[in-house]
Design a protein around this motif. Structure first.
Motif, PDB file in Angstrom:
ATOM      1  N   SER B 287      19.701 -14.523  -1.801  1.00  0.00           N
ATOM      2  CA  SER B 287      20.918 -15.147  -1.668  1.00  0.00           C
ATOM      3  C   SER B 287      20.697 -16.456  -0.707  1.00  0.00           C
ATOM      4  CB  SER B 287      21.808 -14.177  -0.704  1.00  0.00           C
ATOM      5  OG  SER B 287      22.071 -12.969  -1.406  1.00  0.00           O
ATOM      6  N   VAL B 288      19.785 -16.081   0.249  1.00  0.00           N
ATOM      7  CA  VAL B 288      19.620 -17.334   1.208  1.00  0.00           C
ATOM      8  C   VAL B 288      18.893 -18.461   0.471  1.00  0.00           C
ATOM      9  CG1 VAL B 288      18.496 -18.151   3.458  1.00  0.00           C
ATOM     10  CG2 VAL B 288      19.334 -15.859   3.122  1.00  0.00           C
ATOM     11  N   ALA B 289      18.188 -18.092  -0.461  1.00  0.00           N
ATOM     12  CA  ALA B 289      17.171 -19.045  -1.260  1.00  0.00           C
ATOM     13  C   ALA B 289      18.145 -19.873  -2.156  1.00  0.00           C
ATOM     14  CB  ALA B 289      16.033 -18.404  -2.035  1.00  0.00           C
ATOM     15  N   ILE B 290      19.051 -19.193  -2.737  1.00  0.00           N
ATOM     16  CA  ILE B 290      19.996 -19.744  -3.757  1.00  0.00           C
ATOM     17  C   ILE B 290      20.948 -20.668  -3.060  1.00  0.00           C
ATOM     18  CG2 ILE B 290      22.144 -19.531  -5.198  1.00  0.00           C
ATOM     19  CD1 ILE B 290      20.946 -16.934  -6.090  1.00  0.00           C
ATOM     20  N   ALA B 291      21.237 -20.415  -1.870  1.00  0.00           N
ATOM     21  CA  ALA B 291      22.025 -21.006  -0.992  1.00  0.00           C
ATOM     22  C   ALA B 291      21.418 -22.483  -0.525  1.00  0.00           C
ATOM     23  CB  ALA B 291      22.389 -20.573   0.467  1.00  0.00           C
ATOM     24  N   LEU B 292      19.916 -22.339  -0.218  1.00  0.00           N
ATOM     25  CA  LEU B 292      19.288 -23.553   0.211  1.00  0.00           C
ATOM     26  C   LEU B 292      18.888 -24.497  -0.930  1.00  0.00           C
ATOM     27  CD1 LEU B 292      16.991 -21.978   2.925  1.00  0.00           C
ATOM     28  CD2 LEU B 292      19.061 -23.180   3.124  1.00  0.00           C
ATOM     29  N   VAL B 293      18.528 -23.821  -1.895  1.00  0.00           N
ATOM     30  CA  VAL B 293      18.071 -24.528  -3.300  1.00  0.00           C
ATOM     31  C   VAL B 293      19.650 -25.348  -3.722  1.00  0.00           C
ATOM     32  CG1 VAL B 293      17.388 -24.483  -5.657  1.00  0.00           C
ATOM     33  CG2 VAL B 293      16.178 -23.222  -3.686  1.00  0.00           C
ATOM     34  N   GLY B 294      20.590 -24.591  -3.544  1.00  0.00           N
ATOM     35  CA  GLY B 294      21.910 -25.281  -4.099  1.00  0.00           C
ATOM     36  C   GLY B 294      22.199 -26.657  -3.608  1.00  0.00           C
ATOM     37  N   PHE B 295      21.560 -26.818  -2.447  1.00  0.00           N
ATOM     38  CA  PHE B 295      21.839 -28.185  -1.857  1.00  0.00           C
ATOM     39  C   PHE B 295      21.283 -29.408  -2.597  1.00  0.00           C
ATOM     40  CE2 PHE B 295      23.515 -25.880   1.572  1.00  0.00           C
ATOM     41  CZ  PHE B 295      24.785 -26.730   2.127  1.00  0.00           C
ATOM     42  N   ILE B 296      20.141 -28.880  -3.456  1.00  0.00           N
ATOM     43  CA  ILE B 296      19.184 -29.959  -3.965  1.00  0.00           C
ATOM     44  C   ILE B 296      19.223 -30.246  -5.515  1.00  0.00           C
ATOM     45  CG2 ILE B 296      17.884 -30.688  -2.014  1.00  0.00           C
ATOM     46  CD1 ILE B 296      15.877 -28.578  -3.120  1.00  0.00           C
ATOM     47  N   VAL B 297      20.214 -29.649  -5.997  1.00  0.00           N
ATOM     48  CA  VAL B 297      20.523 -29.617  -7.426  1.00  0.00           C
ATOM     49  C   VAL B 297      21.640 -30.389  -8.182  1.00  0.00           C
ATOM     50  CG1 VAL B 297      19.319 -27.422  -7.589  1.00  0.00           C
ATOM     51  CG2 VAL B 297      21.826 -27.454  -7.514  1.00  0.00           C
ATOM     52  N   TRP B 298      22.316 -31.086  -7.095  1.00  0.00           N
ATOM     53  CA  TRP B 298      23.756 -31.654  -7.707  1.00  0.00           C
ATOM     54  C   TRP B 298      23.420 -32.716  -8.576  1.00  0.00           C
ATOM     55  CZ3 TRP B 298      21.296 -33.780  -3.343  1.00  0.00           C
ATOM     56  CH2 TRP B 298      21.014 -35.139  -3.464  1.00  0.00           C
ATOM     57  N   GLY B 299      22.366 -33.170  -9.036  1.00  0.00           N
ATOM     58  CA  GLY B 299      22.160 -34.346  -9.909  1.00  0.00           C
ATOM     59  C   GLY B 299      22.325 -33.776 -11.142  1.00  0.00           C
ATOM     60  N   HIS B 300      22.287 -32.378 -11.459  1.00  0.00           N
ATOM     61  CA  HIS B 300      22.374 -32.006 -12.908  1.00  0.00           C
ATOM     62  C   HIS B 300      23.743 -32.059 -13.246  1.00  0.00           C
ATOM     63  CE1 HIS B 300      23.115 -27.496 -11.218  1.00  0.00           C
ATOM     64  NE2 HIS B 300      24.021 -27.994 -11.377  1.00  0.00           N
ATOM     65  N   HIS B 301      24.593 -32.247 -12.694  1.00  0.00           N
ATOM     66  CA  HIS B 301      26.032 -32.629 -13.139  1.00  0.00           C
ATOM     67  C   HIS B 301      26.069 -34.191 -13.577  1.00  0.00           C
ATOM     68  CE1 HIS B 301      27.818 -29.021 -11.337  1.00  0.00           C
ATOM     69  NE2 HIS B 301      27.095 -28.957 -10.527  1.00  0.00           N
ATOM     70  N   MET B 302      25.054 -34.818 -13.314  1.00  0.00           N
ATOM     71  CA  MET B 302      25.029 -36.170 -13.526  1.00  0.00           C
ATOM     72  C   MET B 302      23.886 -36.760 -14.656  1.00  0.00           C
ATOM     73  SD  MET B 302      25.698 -37.018  -9.379  1.00  0.00           S
ATOM     74  CE  MET B 302      25.512 -38.776  -9.848  1.00  0.00           C
ATOM     75  N   PHE B 303      23.708 -35.772 -15.468  1.00  0.00           N
ATOM     76  CA  PHE B 303      22.655 -36.323 -16.521  1.00  0.00           C
ATOM     77  C   PHE B 303      23.192 -37.483 -17.271  1.00  0.00           C
ATOM     78  CE2 PHE B 303      20.330 -31.798 -16.547  1.00  0.00           C
ATOM     79  CZ  PHE B 303      19.724 -32.109 -15.346  1.00  0.00           C
ATOM     80  N   VAL B 304      24.264 -37.617 -17.563  1.00  0.00           N
ATOM     81  CA  VAL B 304      24.813 -38.714 -18.621  1.00  0.00           C
ATOM     82  C   VAL B 304      25.375 -39.680 -17.571  1.00  0.00           C
ATOM     83  CG1 VAL B 304      25.027 -37.191 -20.551  1.00  0.00           C
ATOM     84  CG2 VAL B 304      26.888 -37.477 -19.053  1.00  0.00           C
ATOM     85  N   SER B 305      25.359 -39.825 -16.379  1.00  0.00           N
ATOM     86  CA  SER B 305      26.031 -40.595 -15.364  1.00  0.00           C
ATOM     87  C   SER B 305      25.181 -41.969 -15.222  1.00  0.00           C
ATOM     88  CB  SER B 305      26.457 -39.906 -14.189  1.00  0.00           C
ATOM     89  OG  SER B 305      27.389 -39.034 -14.488  1.00  0.00           O
ATOM     90  N   GLY B 306      24.073 -41.994 -16.097  1.00  0.00           N
ATOM     91  CA  GLY B 306      23.107 -43.279 -15.831  1.00  0.00           C
ATOM     92  C   GLY B 306      22.187 -43.114 -14.704  1.00  0.00           C
ATOM     93  N   GLN B 307      22.040 -41.981 -14.371  1.00  0.00           N
ATOM     94  CA  GLN B 307      20.941 -41.889 -13.259  1.00  0.00           C
ATOM     95  C   GLN B 307      19.411 -41.944 -14.040  1.00  0.00           C
ATOM     96  OE1 GLN B 307      21.358 -38.150 -11.027  1.00  0.00           O
ATOM     97  NE2 GLN B 307      20.587 -36.804 -13.068  1.00  0.00           N
TER      98      GLN B 307
END
Lengths: 184, 524
Positions: B287-307
């Motif tokens: 649970s704690v691991a998911i919480a922490l990793v959860g902070f560094i994955v936001w870019g996967h919502h933006m694969f087609v946003s020109g990153q």
């Protein structure tokens, strides 16, 4: 453990946690300017410098040719033409090149426009230097005017070897209302 | 001290509106959250059903495209901000956390009351949105549409979400302080119930991520009202910055929505298998691991946003990593079931179905984090199917499971067995009829958020809509179970309402007395 003792310790925890929350508010707020700085350094969002480059190129790399493509788009409120004289140029890194852009205003009133550049791939943004660009300032277009707007650029000789094509995109926006509002 | 033999409990120890609305008691606040969240869920659910009505057949029948934009926006915003985010932590957590810790209340009862009142204020803002011009930006409030073009009540909605954010932050602070400081003597960190671990990991994200959402939405409001260029490119802003800020919150928010439900499942699987949970430490730490990793994955919502491609590859790789702690949970649940003496009560059948259905949602998540796939599937019904499998048949089903599990403690009577099982089977079949075909139409290219679709999707959408109405109506059974419990119709519940239930919450009578654990119990 006494009741009061527990309350005191709880209060301390509360303060610590509140500091975290407040710090995150500050962090989010700081992200707005910080993002610009990061993008300036890394070219993450393809933004190019908003001021003219004062230094010229150090050398011209004759044995290398890079394609620069131009895209023009009309933003909200602009219904005139916005094009470039050429859609693509082949340049040597370090070679100073002039490309003309054209914008027209078919409306019966004067407008003020602002063009926003963006370079793709973003990594190449900081290797594109412009010594003159219509995007550095707001351009006014009189009613019915068609205007030639020059842009002079050169590519940094340091441009990474694997980048053989870059695309420079301009979007033109009508900012007449905005300018009027700030001058009031 | 109240005399238990007189039948005095937290429900009937005092009466009147203010004795509830102004209460500091975590059990009453939890119960009020529960009813409020269910009310919001009903409204959000009705919006979804109107959408399915429109999509029942191709062409325009009942609502036009603009009304449809409002429907999916309000469905999303209400379900996310008013239902799922507060649903498990605030409603279930408030009631259960102090009891499970043998604490007499949460660490800061007044802050807890403030959280609920802020939730009500936030909800009123959304009522304001509904009564005025509505909202059509999508629940994500993407700029520049939200800041420049939308003619709807965006500012009201952002202020509403701002208040709800504060409610969430204060709940998080309260839970962390409670778990840190109010554990009874003898309850070490690794004797903490797994639901509490889920709440703890969630609380970390609530404190660290929610402020970012608050500021982001405030900036949307500021840009709309004052016309400064934060996200507007014409004024030197960057619309992609909005997406970065928004998903920096909203990806952790996804885990705010699922971690406590997964904690519930860990409790239930152990209880109804009559075994200790297998791999306790791994589940807690995952649970704690998911919480922490959860902070560094936001870019996967933006694969087609020109990153840049490199950025996308890095985000994609980190996102794959989330599957590891999630799989640890699933494997440990299955290992707990192995050779267990399984009892199929209503909470347990829900818990078992969650393992399977959450698994489907998790697997499609892996499809979506694969870069090439995502570019094809982005903004199609496949994505809709993915997050509804996670959030409806994962999080909401866990809430049902938890509700059936703790209803005896809340109300003093056992939930109706027949209605409960009927609710389960009806929901299970309809939820799959509703969401599973969405994978196919999504793969075939049907985009989300449109009021109409190409003719070849008609058959699938017909069945999806049937599933939608069926699922929506099935929830009336759940309402019936809750109302029956509230009316005390049913078998009287003993203190330990389920055989094999081991938590401290089962040591107090049902329904819980007004004062519980004035002196902390000693845990061996």
């Amino acid at each position: 453990m006494s009741e009061q003792n527990l309350q005191q310790r709880n209060q301390r925890t509360l303060r610590k946690l509140l500091i975290w929350a407040v710090a995150m508010f500050g962090f989010a707020f700081a992200m707005v300017p910080f993002y610009d700085v990061i993008c300036d350094i890394t070219g993450l969002n393809g933004k190019t410098s908003t001021t003219a480059s004062t230094e010229g190129p150090s050398q011209v790399v004759e044995d290398r040719t890079v394609t620069v493509e131009f895209i023009t788009q009309r933003g909200e409120g602009v219904n005139g033409d916005f094009t470039s004289a050429t859609r693509r140029v082949e340049v040597h890194p370090g070679e100073i090149t002039l490309v003309n852009f054209f914008a027209s205003n078919p409306k019966s009133s004067d407008i003020i426009t602002q063009s926003i550049p963006s370079v793709s791939p973003g990594e190449a943004a900081r290797y594109l230097h412009k010594t003159q660009c219509f995007c550095f300032d707001q351009q006014s277009l009189a009613a019915g005017e068609r205007k030639e707007m020059p842009m002079i650029f050169y590519l940094d000789p340091e441009l990474p070897r694997h980048r053989n094509t870059l695309t420079l995109s301009y979007t033109i926006f009508d900012v007449t209302d905005r300018v009027a509002a700030t001058n009031k | 001290m109240y005399d238990q033999s007189q039948g005095v409990n937290y429900l009937n120890c005092s009466r009147g509106f203010w004795s509830w609305f102004g209460t500091l008691d975590h059990k009453r606040l939890g119960l009020m959250y529960m009813w409020s969240v269910m009310g919001a869920m009903l409204i959000g659910g009705v919006f979804a059903m109107v959408m399915r009505l429109e999509l029942f057949a191709p062409g325009q029948q009942f609502v036009d495209a603009e009304a449809f934009n409002q429907l999916f926006t309000l469905h999303g915003a209400i379900m996310v901000f008013l239902v799922i985010i507060p649903g498990v932590p605030a409603a279930l957590g408030n009631f259960a956390l102090p009891l499970m810790l043998g604490a007499k209340d949460v660490a800061f009862p007044k802050l807890n009351r403030l959280s609920y009142h802020l939730w009500v204020v936030g909800a009123l803002f959304f009522v304001g949105v509904l009564l005025t011009t509505g909202l059509d930006t999508g629940w994500t409030f993407y700029a520049p549409y939200s800041t420049l073009h939308s003619q709807t009540a965006v500012v009201w909605a952002t202020f509403g979400a701002f208040f709800l954010g504060f409610s969430s932050i204060f709940t998080g602070i309260n839970f962390i302080a409670t778990i840190h400081k109010m554990r009874p003597p003898g309850m070490t960190w690794f004797k903490l119930p797994l639901f509490c671990w889920g709440l703890y990991a969630t609380a970390i994200m609530q404190i660290l991520a929610t402020p970012v959402l608050g500021i982001t939405l405030l900036l949307v409001g500021v840009e709309r009202m004052l016309g400064v260029g934060i996200f507007n490119p014409a004024l030197g802003g960057d619309p992609v910055l909005f997406q970065h800020l928004f998903w920096f919150y909203s990806h952790p928010a996804v885990y705010i929505m699922v971690l406590p439900p997964l904690g519930i499942i860990s409790e239930l699987i152990a209880t109804y298998s009559r075994k200790h949970i297998f791999g306790y430490r791994f589940i807690a730490m995952s649970s704690v691991a998911i919480a922490l990793v959860g902070f560094i994955v936001w870019g996967h919502h933006m694969f087609v946003s020109g990153q840049s491609a490199l950025t996308s590859i890095v985000f994609s790789a980190i996102t794959f990593f989330v599957a590891i702690p999630s799989a640890i949970k699933v494997f440990n649940w299955v290992a707990t079931l192995y050779k267990g003496s399984i009892v199929m009560k209503a909470p347990m059948i829900y818990a078992l179905s969650v393992i399977w259905l959450f698994g489907i949602g998790g697997m499609t998540g892996l499809w979506l984090t694969t870069l090439q796939q995502d570019i094809h599937l982005h903004d199609t019904y496949f994505v809709v199917a993915h997050f509804h499998y996670v959030l409806v048949s994962g999080a909401v089903f866990s809430m049902f499971a938890a509700a059936y599990y703790w209803l005896p403690k809340w109300s003093g009577v056992m939930p109706n067995k027949l209605l409960g099982e009927l609710h389960f089977w009806s929901s299970l079949i309809s939820v799959n009829l509703l969401f599973f075909p969405m994978h196919f139409v999504g793969l075939a290219g049907m985009p989300r958020r449109y009021a109409d679709y190409a003719l070849q999707f008609a058959d699938y959408n017909f069945w999806i809509s049937i599933g939608g109405f069926w699922f929506g109506l099935s929830q009336l059974l759940f309402l019936a179970v809750c109302v029956l419990c509230a009316m005390k119709k049913g078998e009287k519940a003993p203190a330990r309402s389920w055989e094999g239930a081991e938590g401290l919450e089962w040591e107090v009578p049902s329904p819980a007395p007004f004062h519980t654990y004035d002196t902390p119990p000693v845990v061996k």
